[in-house]
Design a protein around this motif. Structure first.
Motif, PDB file in Angstrom:
ATOM      1  N   LYS A  33     -14.830  36.741   5.517  1.00 54.72           N
ATOM      2  CA  LYS A  33     -15.687  35.549   5.526  1.00 54.72           C
ATOM      3  C   LYS A  33     -15.063  34.401   6.319  1.00 54.72           C
ATOM      4  O   LYS A  33     -13.975  34.513   6.850  1.00 54.72           O
ATOM      5  N   CYS A  36     -12.246  32.590   3.692  1.00 56.88           N
ATOM      6  CA  CYS A  36     -11.457  33.343   2.698  1.00 56.88           C
ATOM      7  C   CYS A  36     -11.382  34.795   3.149  1.00 56.88           C
ATOM      8  O   CYS A  36     -11.988  35.185   4.131  1.00 56.88           O
ATOM      9  N   CYS A  38     -12.478  37.475   1.644  1.00 56.89           N
ATOM     10  CA  CYS A  38     -13.487  38.395   1.113  1.00 56.89           C
ATOM     11  C   CYS A  38     -14.148  39.165   2.242  1.00 56.89           C
ATOM     12  O   CYS A  38     -14.341  38.643   3.332  1.00 56.89           O
ATOM     13  N   VAL A  50     -16.471  38.276  -3.728  1.00 56.09           N
ATOM     14  CA  VAL A  50     -16.373  36.843  -4.029  1.00 56.09           C
ATOM     15  C   VAL A  50     -14.949  36.530  -4.490  1.00 56.09           C
ATOM     16  O   VAL A  50     -14.230  37.406  -4.970  1.00 56.09           O
ATOM     17  N   CYS A  51     -14.559  35.280  -4.317  1.00 49.69           N
ATOM     18  CA  CYS A  51     -13.232  34.853  -4.749  1.00 49.69           C
ATOM     19  C   CYS A  51     -13.300  33.358  -5.056  1.00 49.69           C
ATOM     20  O   CYS A  51     -14.317  32.713  -4.801  1.00 49.69           O
ATOM     21  N   CYS A  54     -14.686  31.137  -1.971  1.00 53.32           N
ATOM     22  CA  CYS A  54     -16.081  31.113  -1.538  1.00 53.32           C
ATOM     23  C   CYS A  54     -17.038  30.699  -2.654  1.00 53.32           C
ATOM     24  O   CYS A  54     -18.215  30.437  -2.376  1.00 53.32           O
TER      25      CYS A  54
HETATM   26 ZN    ZN Z   1     -14.114  34.649  -0.956  1.00 53.42          ZN
END
Ligand code: ZN
Ligand code: ADP
Ligand code: MG
Length: 500
Positions: A33, A36, A38, A50-51, A54
């Motif tokens: 992304k 990040c 991901c 997801v993290c 984000c």
């Molecule tokens: Zn993320």
């Protein structure tokens, strides 16, 4: 939704000048992304990519994806833009459930690319120069799915699901200057412009550029003003129109809708609108003033992007051939007449034909399949050609089967339909269904004799030189052999029989 009253298109253009402006979002095909690590793949199980970054958990720190920056620079350069030596990200603040951070990290007054232009050819052959205002980097939001109700929109839904896999996916938003002077061709120009952007980002390799998957999305701004008036009229912004055909239809619809209102003394509300493919109409979204206040402010967690002169020049050096030059080259290589070539361009089939030729088909055969039967099937299924499951390799194989005489055109069309239905490759389908043309003299003669027995006068007619009489027998043989007879050979054998 009540359908608005529309003015006749020609009449609308007599009374008003059309101004359009296009905002195109291109989703970049980076591995990760924008800010990040991901995976950039929102086709996965919801909310798996997801993290904390984000979804904007407190204390998480974003970092800029280098490849996304390079891709954005490449897009800017391909559009003839200047590249900013330094550019800050900004927070665009708003609340919506698809935006867990409550702000979108974007660029505001310092876009990475600005002041470019793109020459776009419309179906009539006219070329319009579209000014590019800017191209800036930003992140996508999550995806909402509204359940209940029957519009798929939030209004009337019982509840909504949210998937943040798409949150933080890198986007480049390309914004045109207001485009004047396209007149009646404004709808075609809007579609051709988006097609060109798609061609460019595909050629650059920075996006998958599939409209039906939302990799390229377009907002179409339309306004009218009486001929001779200097001030631009009030615009509407039709959001997320997701096929080229819909863009053209939506712009045309807005022209007719706005013309009717203005001609009857009404005023246009500046607002977003939604396009309804099934109804062929737009409906009002939310009012949108130019002064919508997103409280933009510089993103404090990210350093400015400062691409070096060397980086910019190294990207410039690797830019692919621009689409206009490529078109000239391909037309010459394929030896297509102007009209043939224009049909191919207008149907957006250059890539497919190039790949089909590379896979071994003759250019004319590749053209005939793609612009003929494949386009027809796409149309009957109301789909974009790209959404059909047929590859260039399939078409090349099909063309070669016909070329070698193994099958004829008619069987070819049947094979194509089977390919689209997912039954396998053309050769596999021909083998499995026993569709090869029969040119075996024994089998053909047996069928001819049977047909002659039913139509004994034909032999005499042929002997007297009335060859048109042969048609009935050839037809009967074809029918008996389910269209798989080699028609030319049947004719030869029939003439032989007559001279015996
Ligand atoms: Zn993320
Ligand atoms: P917004 O934030 O409203 O989306 P943007 O600046 O991102 O604004 O995009 C607005 C688009 O509309 C641009 O392509 C611009 O050229 C175009 N535009 C602006 N004014 C008009 C107008 N009066 N008629 C048609 N298009 C317009
Ligand atoms: Mg915008």
């Amino acid at each position: 939704m009540a359908k608005a009253e529309l003015m006749n298109y020609e009449k609308a253009l007599e009374q008003f000048e059309v101004v359009i402006g296009l905002e195109v979002h291109v989703e970049l095909n980076t591995n990760t992304k924008m800010f990040c690590g991901c995976r950039n793949d929102f086709g996965d199980e919801p909310n798996t990519n997801v993290c904390p970054i984000c979804i904007g958990l407190p204390g998480s720190l974003p970092a800029v994806n280098k490849r996304a920056v390079e891709s954005s620079i490449a897009i800017g350069l391909a559009l003839g833009c200047s590249i900013a030596p330094t550019g800050r990200f900004a927070r665009k603040n708003y609340f919506y459930p698809d935006l867990a951070k409550n702000f979108q990290t974007s660029q505001y007054d310092e876009p990475i690319a600005f002041e470019g232009s793109l020459d776009v050819e419309v179906p009539s052959g006219k070329v319009f120069t579209v000014g590019i205002e800017r191209a800036h980097m930003e992140e996508d939001a999550g995806k909402l799915t509204h359940i209940g109700g029957n519009t798929g929109r939030i209004h009337g839904a019982e509840y909504s699901l949210v998937d943040y896999n798409r949150a933080g996916v890198p986007l480049v938003e390309i914004v045109t200057k207001p485009v004047l002077g396209a007149g009646a061709e404004a709808p075609e120009l809007a579609a051709a412009y988006v097609r060109s952007i798609r061609e460019i980002v595909k050629a650059l390799g920075v996006s998958d550029a599939r409209m039906e998957r939302g990799n390229v999305r377009c907002d179409a701004n339309v306004s009218l003003r009486p001929h001779g008036q200097e001030k631009l009229g009030t615009r509407t912004e039709t959001k997320n129109v997701n096929s080229l055909r819909s863009i053209e239809r939506a712009v045309r619809y807005e022209i007719q809708r706005q013309a009717h209102i203005l001609a009857n003394g009404g005023t246009i509300t500046q607002e977003t609108r939604h396009w309804h493919e099934d109804k062929g109409a737009t409906s009002a979204g939310r009012p949108k003033s130019d002064a919508d206040d997103y409280r933009y402010f510089p993103e404090p967690d990210l350093v400015p992007v400062q691409p070096s002169h060397e980086l910019i020049e190294s990207i410039r050096a690797t830019l692919p051939e621009n689409p206009a030059d490529r078109r000239k080259r391909l037309q010459a290589e394929w030896a297509f007449a102007d009209l043939e070539f224009r049909d191919v361009v207008n149907a957006g089939l250059l890539d497919q034909i190039e790949e089909t030729v590379a896979a071994g088909a003759k250019p004319q055969a590749a053209r005939k399949w793609w612009t003929g039967e494949i386009a027809r099937l796409a149309n009957t299924e109301d789909k974009e050609i790209e959404a059909l499951s047929v590859s260039a390799a399939d078409v090349a194989e099909l063309a070669q089967l016909v070329e070698s005489g193994k099958i004829n055109d008619r069987i070819g069309r049947e094979v194509l339909a089977a390919v689209l239905a997912g039954e396998g490759t053309p050769s596999a389908i021909v083998a499995a269904k026993g569709l090869e043309v029969v040119s075996d003299d024994g089998a053909l003669l047996a069928a001819i004799d049977e047909a002659l027995a039913a139509q004994p006068d034909v032999i005499e007619a042929i002997r007297e030189g009335r060859m048109q009489a042969a048609g009935a027998v050839i037809g009967a043989v074809m029918k008996a052999m389910k269209g798989q007879a080699d028609a030319a050979r049947v004719r030869e054998l029939l003439v032989q029989r007559a001279s015996e």
